[in-house]
Write an enzyme that holds these catalytic residues in place. Structure first.
Site, mmCIF file in Angstrom:
data_model
loop_
_atom_site.group_PDB
_atom_site.id
_atom_site.type_symbol
_atom_site.label_atom_id
_atom_site.label_comp_id
_atom_site.label_asym_id
_atom_site.label_seq_id
_atom_site.Cartn_x
_atom_site.Cartn_y
_atom_site.Cartn_z
ATOM 1 N N HIS A 42 0.859 -1.191 0.000
ATOM 2 C CA HIS A 42 0.000 0.000 0.000
ATOM 3 C C HIS A 42 0.897 1.243 0.000
ATOM 4 O O HIS A 42 2.079 1.145 0.313
ATOM 5 C CB HIS A 42 -0.903 0.008 1.240
ATOM 6 C CG HIS A 42 -0.121 -0.001 2.506
ATOM 7 N ND1 HIS A 42 0.227 -1.175 3.157
ATOM 8 C CD2 HIS A 42 0.431 0.996 3.236
ATOM 9 C CE1 HIS A 42 0.946 -0.892 4.227
ATOM 10 N NE2 HIS A 42 1.097 0.427 4.299
ATOM 11 N N HIS A 127 5.830 5.767 -1.513
ATOM 12 C CA HIS A 127 6.589 4.533 -1.698
ATOM 13 C C HIS A 127 5.800 3.367 -1.125
ATOM 14 O O HIS A 127 4.953 3.536 -0.262
ATOM 15 C CB HIS A 127 7.968 4.624 -1.038
ATOM 16 C CG HIS A 127 7.910 4.671 0.445
ATOM 17 N ND1 HIS A 127 7.604 5.831 1.139
ATOM 18 C CD2 HIS A 127 8.076 3.700 1.376
ATOM 19 C CE1 HIS A 127 7.601 5.566 2.429
ATOM 20 N NE2 HIS A 127 7.878 4.283 2.605
#
Length: 189
Positions: A42, A127
């Site tokens: 995620h 990220h």
């Protein structure tokens, strides 16, 4: 509850990334890294930490407002890098300014709900954590280099998710946190 706001990649994006990670795991010393599972992939927007139960309704309300104020945007998993020699990550490409604004709104929602947020002076870097290093002095540059050209298929980010992070019990070596979506709100509605 240990909570954070996130963007969840599409199923297709996760499939493409899984194929890329399989190639990374073939690199030398890959077995010395602790790889995150696909169910843990995620993009964190804002980390709230342990949230007292009485603050959760206010946080949910403010996240709903934040989602309403932000339009859907295009994103894809692309590139990657490392944080020192501790973490290997995949990056994001597409409407990164829209993602940053959504992250800012998610952080503001936490502050307005009464949560101490320590991210005000940190630039947001989208990220997705792929692996953590368990070994001192293991060079992660080959993994970052291998990710450099990766570019997945874009998808429309149309949802802001509130996630519950359940940490493994102490002493359970090698176990990963379990993430559960406990709320979601459509963007722009």
């Amino acid at each position: 509850m240990r909570l954070f706001a996130a963007v969840l990649p599409s199923a297709r994006a996760l499939e493409e990334l899984a194929a890329e990670v399989a190639q990374l795991k073939a690199l030398p010393a890959a077995d010395r890294l602790r790889w995150t599972g696909r169910d843990g992939w995620h993009f964190t927007l804002a980390f709230y930490g342990e949230v007292p139960e009485d603050l959760v309704p206010g946080l949910r309300e403010r996240l709903a407002r934040a989602a309403h104020r932000r339009d859907p945007y295009e994103l894809r998993i692309a590139g990657g890098g490392r944080f020192s020699d501790r973490v290997v990550w995949a990056g994001a490409d597409g409407d990164r300014p829209a993602m940053r604004r959504l992250a800012d709104s998610a952080s503001a929602a936490g502050r307005r709900a009464g949560l101490p947020m320590d991210d005000e002076h940190r630039p947001y870097t989208p990220h997705l954590t792929l692996a953590r290093n368990r070994v001192p002095h293991l060079d992660l540059r080959p993994y970052a280099h291998a990710l450099k050209e990766f570019a997945g298929t874009s998808w429309t980010v149309d949802t802001l998710s509130l996630m519950h992070s359940r940490l493994p019990a102490p002493g359970e070596a090698g176990r990963q946190p379990h993430y559960e979506e406990v709320g979601s709100w459509p963007l722009g509605h």
